[in-house]
Design a protein around this motif. Structure first.
Motif, PDB file in Angstrom:
ATOM      1  N   GLY A   1       0.786  -1.231   0.000  1.00  0.00           N
ATOM      2  CA  GLY A   1       0.000   0.000   0.000  1.00  0.00           C
ATOM      3  C   GLY A   1       0.813   1.274   0.000  1.00  0.00           C
ATOM      4  N   PHE A   2       2.156   1.161  -0.035  1.00  0.00           N
ATOM      5  CA  PHE A   2       3.004   2.359   0.039  1.00  0.00           C
ATOM      6  C   PHE A   2       3.999   2.448  -1.113  1.00  0.00           C
ATOM      7  CE2 PHE A   2       1.809   1.340   4.425  1.00  0.00           C
ATOM      8  CZ  PHE A   2       1.186   2.524   4.790  1.00  0.00           C
ATOM      9  N   ALA A   3       3.820   1.678  -2.161  1.00  0.00           N
ATOM     10  CA  ALA A   3       4.760   1.720  -3.283  1.00  0.00           C
ATOM     11  C   ALA A   3       4.693   3.074  -3.977  1.00  0.00           C
ATOM     12  CB  ALA A   3       4.427   0.609  -4.283  1.00  0.00           C
ATOM     13  N   PRO A   4       5.826   3.617  -4.434  1.00  0.00           N
ATOM     14  CA  PRO A   4       5.820   4.918  -5.128  1.00  0.00           C
ATOM     15  C   PRO A   4       5.014   4.836  -6.420  1.00  0.00           C
ATOM     16  CG  PRO A   4       7.968   3.847  -5.344  1.00  0.00           C
ATOM     17  CD  PRO A   4       7.185   3.038  -4.352  1.00  0.00           C
ATOM     18  N   ASP A   5       4.284   5.920  -6.725  1.00  0.00           N
ATOM     19  CA  ASP A   5       3.432   5.968  -7.920  1.00  0.00           C
ATOM     20  C   ASP A   5       3.910   7.097  -8.835  1.00  0.00           C
ATOM     21  OD1 ASP A   5       1.498   5.931  -9.837  1.00  0.00           O
ATOM     22  OD2 ASP A   5      -0.170   6.471  -8.518  1.00  0.00           O
ATOM     23  N   PRO A   6       4.728   6.766  -9.850  1.00  0.00           N
ATOM     24  CA  PRO A   6       5.244   7.808 -10.753  1.00  0.00           C
ATOM     25  C   PRO A   6       4.143   8.507 -11.544  1.00  0.00           C
ATOM     26  CG  PRO A   6       6.471   5.752 -10.989  1.00  0.00           C
ATOM     27  CD  PRO A   6       5.246   5.430 -10.193  1.00  0.00           C
ATOM     28  N   GLY A   7       2.958   7.929 -11.591  1.00  0.00           N
ATOM     29  CA  GLY A   7       1.885   8.530 -12.369  1.00  0.00           C
ATOM     30  C   GLY A   7       1.255   9.729 -11.692  1.00  0.00           C
ATOM     31  N   ARG A   8       1.123   9.688 -10.364  1.00  0.00           N
ATOM     32  CA  ARG A   8       0.411  10.758  -9.660  1.00  0.00           C
ATOM     33  C   ARG A   8       1.243  11.438  -8.576  1.00  0.00           C
ATOM     34  NH1 ARG A   8      -5.908   8.674  -9.086  1.00  0.00           N
ATOM     35  NH2 ARG A   8      -6.345   8.723 -11.330  1.00  0.00           N
ATOM     36  N   ASP A   9       2.425  10.913  -8.328  1.00  0.00           N
ATOM     37  CA  ASP A   9       3.308  11.531  -7.330  1.00  0.00           C
ATOM     38  C   ASP A   9       4.504  12.133  -8.045  1.00  0.00           C
ATOM     39  OD1 ASP A   9       4.908  12.275  -5.249  1.00  0.00           O
ATOM     40  OD2 ASP A   9       5.052  10.288  -4.338  1.00  0.00           O
ATOM     41  N   PRO A  10       4.589  13.467  -8.128  1.00  0.00           N
ATOM     42  CA  PRO A  10       5.702  14.107  -8.851  1.00  0.00           C
ATOM     43  C   PRO A  10       7.065  13.747  -8.271  1.00  0.00           C
ATOM     44  CG  PRO A  10       3.952  15.687  -8.391  1.00  0.00           C
ATOM     45  CD  PRO A  10       3.632  14.460  -7.599  1.00  0.00           C
ATOM     46  N   ALA A  11       7.104  13.357  -7.003  1.00  0.00           N
ATOM     47  CA  ALA A  11       8.387  13.040  -6.375  1.00  0.00           C
ATOM     48  C   ALA A  11       8.834  11.607  -6.646  1.00  0.00           C
ATOM     49  CB  ALA A  11       8.299  13.273  -4.868  1.00  0.00           C
ATOM     50  N   ALA A  12       7.936  10.783  -7.189  1.00  0.00           N
ATOM     51  CA  ALA A  12       8.262   9.376  -7.445  1.00  0.00           C
ATOM     52  C   ALA A  12       8.777   9.200  -8.867  1.00  0.00           C
ATOM     53  CB  ALA A  12       7.035   8.502  -7.224  1.00  0.00           C
ATOM     54  N   SER A  13       9.592   8.176  -9.074  1.00  0.00           N
ATOM     55  CA  SER A  13      10.147   7.899 -10.397  1.00  0.00           C
ATOM     56  C   SER A  13      10.007   6.418 -10.721  1.00  0.00           C
ATOM     57  CB  SER A  13      11.623   8.295 -10.463  1.00  0.00           C
ATOM     58  OG  SER A  13      12.404   7.448  -9.632  1.00  0.00           O
ATOM     59  N   LEU A  14      10.126   6.111 -11.991  1.00  0.00           N
ATOM     60  CA  LEU A  14      10.084   4.712 -12.409  1.00  0.00           C
ATOM     61  C   LEU A  14      11.234   3.921 -11.796  1.00  0.00           C
ATOM     62  CD1 LEU A  14       9.189   4.993 -16.217  1.00  0.00           C
ATOM     63  CD2 LEU A  14       7.695   4.250 -14.363  1.00  0.00           C
ATOM     64  N   LYS A  15      12.395   4.564 -11.672  1.00  0.00           N
ATOM     65  CA  LYS A  15      13.550   3.882 -11.093  1.00  0.00           C
ATOM     66  C   LYS A  15      13.298   3.509  -9.651  1.00  0.00           C
ATOM     67  CE  LYS A  15      17.732   2.329 -11.463  1.00  0.00           C
ATOM     68  NZ  LYS A  15      18.006   1.162 -12.347  1.00  0.00           N
ATOM     69  N   GLN A  16      12.636   4.386  -8.918  1.00  0.00           N
ATOM     70  CA  GLN A  16      12.308   4.066  -7.527  1.00  0.00           C
ATOM     71  C   GLN A  16      11.362   2.878  -7.446  1.00  0.00           C
ATOM     72  OE1 GLN A  16      10.733   7.849  -6.247  1.00  0.00           O
ATOM     73  NE2 GLN A  16      12.645   8.463  -5.231  1.00  0.00           N
ATOM     74  N   LEU A  17      10.340   2.880  -8.294  1.00  0.00           N
ATOM     75  CA  LEU A  17       9.381   1.774  -8.281  1.00  0.00           C
ATOM     76  C   LEU A  17      10.056   0.471  -8.685  1.00  0.00           C
ATOM     77  CD1 LEU A  17       6.521   0.806  -7.881  1.00  0.00           C
ATOM     78  CD2 LEU A  17       5.973   1.520 -10.216  1.00  0.00           C
ATOM     79  N   GLN A  18      10.968   0.543  -9.658  1.00  0.00           N
ATOM     80  CA  GLN A  18      11.692  -0.664 -10.042  1.00  0.00           C
ATOM     81  C   GLN A  18      12.525  -1.190  -8.879  1.00  0.00           C
ATOM     82  OE1 GLN A  18      15.061  -0.028 -12.417  1.00  0.00           O
ATOM     83  NE2 GLN A  18      15.565  -2.202 -12.642  1.00  0.00           N
ATOM     84  N   SER A  19      13.198  -0.295  -8.165  1.00  0.00           N
ATOM     85  CA  SER A  19      14.046  -0.717  -7.048  1.00  0.00           C
ATOM     86  C   SER A  19      13.232  -1.397  -5.958  1.00  0.00           C
ATOM     87  CB  SER A  19      14.796   0.495  -6.475  1.00  0.00           C
ATOM     88  OG  SER A  19      15.642   1.065  -7.455  1.00  0.00           O
ATOM     89  N   VAL A  20      12.037  -0.871  -5.699  1.00  0.00           N
ATOM     90  CA  VAL A  20      11.169  -1.475  -4.688  1.00  0.00           C
ATOM     91  C   VAL A  20      10.770  -2.890  -5.105  1.00  0.00           C
ATOM     92  CG1 VAL A  20       8.888  -1.348  -3.631  1.00  0.00           C
ATOM     93  CG2 VAL A  20      10.311   0.709  -3.790  1.00  0.00           C
ATOM     94  N   LEU A  21      10.381  -3.053  -6.365  1.00  0.00           N
ATOM     95  CA  LEU A  21       9.933  -4.366  -6.830  1.00  0.00           C
ATOM     96  C   LEU A  21      11.082  -5.365  -6.925  1.00  0.00           C
ATOM     97  CD1 LEU A  21       7.422  -3.318  -9.669  1.00  0.00           C
ATOM     98  CD2 LEU A  21       6.853  -4.348  -7.464  1.00  0.00           C
TER      99      LEU A  21
END
Length: 568
Positions: A38-58
């Motif tokens: 429920g806390f994964a970064p969302d590059p679509g709606r969070d300007p501070a989030a990036s695809l790289k961050q989401l990839q690192s989490v996964l």
């Protein structure tokens, strides 16, 4: 609600596609609807989030494995609703995602070491679930049979939420073309993907084939590249096929193994079908010369033979399940043979019927090889008879065969329904509709001639045929038949048979004894062709010269506008 699962190796590449504009700018408002915590970064709606961050989490658990990381660690499942379904909310899609990952073994309820996953929505009608298959305890997730489990969960959701309820999967569906294949076909101006064209080619090559060598020789004659997998012993272990000119990024041909085309097109399954012998008999020997002394082409004779075979096959559908499975399987070969020998104007509906029926031709009931030879031999005869015209004797023969095949396919669908094979029953119903349209295309012209001939009969002759109908079909059935517009054609056929020395009432009783008449859209029209077939009547004169039969060209019949040999 349709799930589709593929495995991959590039987490970032998949996320970039899901959050990007799409291949044709079809993606709108990409955003997360759910994630593993429920806390994964969302590059679509969070300007501070990036695809790289989401990839690192996964990929965190995958990276912890180091050299032991699996090659394909990305689990990608798309879930799509039917066009007529209501639009689901983000909260509902989140529940769908949680139930799918739980049912497939990605992240079961209450498991603290479940895999990491996110669900991305970029359209109203579907979501994409992206997961990495390394658990928190650094073991690989147990996702064997994930696809049927996802299907089962989607069927449950459909029922609970009032969505369109699809038939449950049974592992017999053909492999779907990828989006890349579909987009390439559209870019090249073709209606069919390379996978579909190759599937058609393999089916037409196996139809009525005598042995494995003939099967491969047919494929090569179609202009298809064939790669046989040879074992250490020198035996052929498998095969793959490719279209000439179809290359991947490195310039190599794009080969598809049999299983990537359809479950029944693997070499072991094809060998099972080829184990059913076919009768070698020239098409012109299948039926006596017509009373008018000629006009019977090889194509027409072959189709009459196939009509006889289809009529015999009805009885097997009432017997053992293995015998019925053999009939349903071999019927597909007759349809494929008809496609291969049809002229362009007839091909569209026949090809649609053959493609639809392919699902009905395979089930988990093992076919009895001893009972498939009649239909397989008929398919071989149709191929050897050559192209069928749409006029004269060819049209009459084609109408006779199609009128029988419509009813046989309907009967096969009923058998599947009785066995609980919902997917196959639906496929048979769809094929029957295409066959009805194909029948109308070839039967309209000769039926018009017959109706005119029936209306012109002398009154005493017509009255004798009416009495024959009442005698053969007493009661309401006979009265309905006399009232049908098609009775004029039947009266003409009965009068012609009477002039040739037949007893009209006995002939009609015999024609009516064949099965499945209650499934016909016009019982009278079907009986007209049966009477003409049983009485061996010449084709209705249409003023057209019969089309000479020729040998089919060495190319599989498909519906693609693109020439596969010009693909790049």
């Amino acid at each position: 609600m349709v799930p589709n699962i593929v495995m991959g190796s590039k987490t970032y590449g998949l996320l970039a596609y899901l959050y990007g504009p799409g291949r044709r700018d079809e993606h709108t408002d990409p955003h997360l609807v759910a994630s593993f915590d429920g806390f994964a970064p969302d590059p679509g709606r969070d300007p501070a989030a990036s695809l790289k961050q989401l990839q690192s989490v996964l990929d965190m658990r995958v990276e912890q494995l180091g050299r032991r990381r699996p090659t394909k660690h990305v689990w990608h499942c798309s879930v799509r609703t039917a066009p007529e379904d209501r639009i689901l909310t983000d909260e509902e899609w989140a529940e769908v995602a949680r139930r799918v990952v739980a049912s497939t073994g990605i992240a079961e309820d209450g498991d603290p070491d479940g895999c990491r996953w996110v669900a991305v929505r970029h359209a109203e009608d579907h979501i994409h679930i992206v997961a990495t298959v390394v658990r928190g305890d650094l073991r690989l997730a147990r996702i064997r049979k994930d696809y049927p489990r996802a299907q089962s969960e989607c069927r449950t959701i459909e029922k609970e939420w009032g969505l369109r309820q699809l038939n449950p999967g049974d592992g017999t569906v053909a492999k779907e073309a990828t989006n890349r294949e579909k987009h390439k076909a559209q870019r090249l101006g073709g209606q069919d993907t390379s996978r579909q064209q190759l599937r058609d080619a393999v089916r037409q090559a196996v139809a009525g084939a005598r042995d494995e060598e003939e099967f491969f020789a047919r494929l090569e004659s179609f202009g298809v590249l064939v790669n046989r997998k040879i074992g250490p012993s020198g035996d052929v272990l498998g095969y793959s096929v490719a279209l000439v000119g179809e290359h991947d990024g490195s310039g190599q041909p794009v080969f598809f193994g049999g299983y990537k085309l359809a479950p029944d097109l693997t070499l072991p399954r094809i060998r099972q079908r080829l184990a059913v012998p076919v009768e070698e008999r020239p098409a012109h020997e299948d039926r006596p010369t017509a009373p008018d002394g000629g006009g019977r082409t090889s194509a027409a004779s072959a189709r009459y033979r196939a009509a006889n075979a289809a009529t015999e096959a009805f009885g097997l559908l009432d017997g053992h399940a293995e015998d019925a499975a053999a009939v349903t399987e071999a019927t597909g070969e007759v349809l494929d043979a008809l496609v291969a020998t049809a002229l362009p104007g007839q091909k569209r509906e026949l090809l649609a019927a053959a493609r639809a029926y392919a699902r009905a031709s395979r089930s988990h009931v093992r076919a009895a090889n001893s009972e498939g030879w009649v239909m397989r031999s008929a398919a071989r005869a149709v191929l050897s008879g050559g192209y069928s015209g749409n006029r004269g004797p060819d049209a009459s023969a084609a109408a006779t065969l199609l009128s029988v095949l419509v009813l046989l396919v309907i009967a096969a669908g009923r058998w599947h329904a009785e066995q609980g094979h919902r997917q196959q029953a639906a496929a048979a119903r769809a094929a029957a509709e295409h066959l009805r349209e194909a029948y109308r295309q070839v039967a309209d012209r000769p039926m018009t001639v017959l109706r005119e001939r029936g209306r012109a009969l002398p009154r005493p002759v017509r009255e004798r045929q009416e009495r024959a109908v009442r005698g053969a079909l007493p009661g309401e059935g006979g009265r309905r038949m006399l009232a049908e517009p098609a009775f004029d054609a039947l009266a003409a056929a009965l009068a012609e048979a009477e002039a040739a020395g037949h007893d009209p009432q006995a002939l009609l009783q015999r024609a009516h004894s064949w099965r499945e008449l209650d499934s016909a859209s016009s019982t009278t029209a079907v009986l007209t062709w049966r009477v003409r077939h049983l009485a061996q009547l010449p084709h209705p004169a249409t003023g057209d010269r019969p089309v000479r039969s020729t040998t089919p060209s060495a190319a599989p019949a498909t519906d693609s506008a693109a020439d596969p040999r010009r693909r790049r």
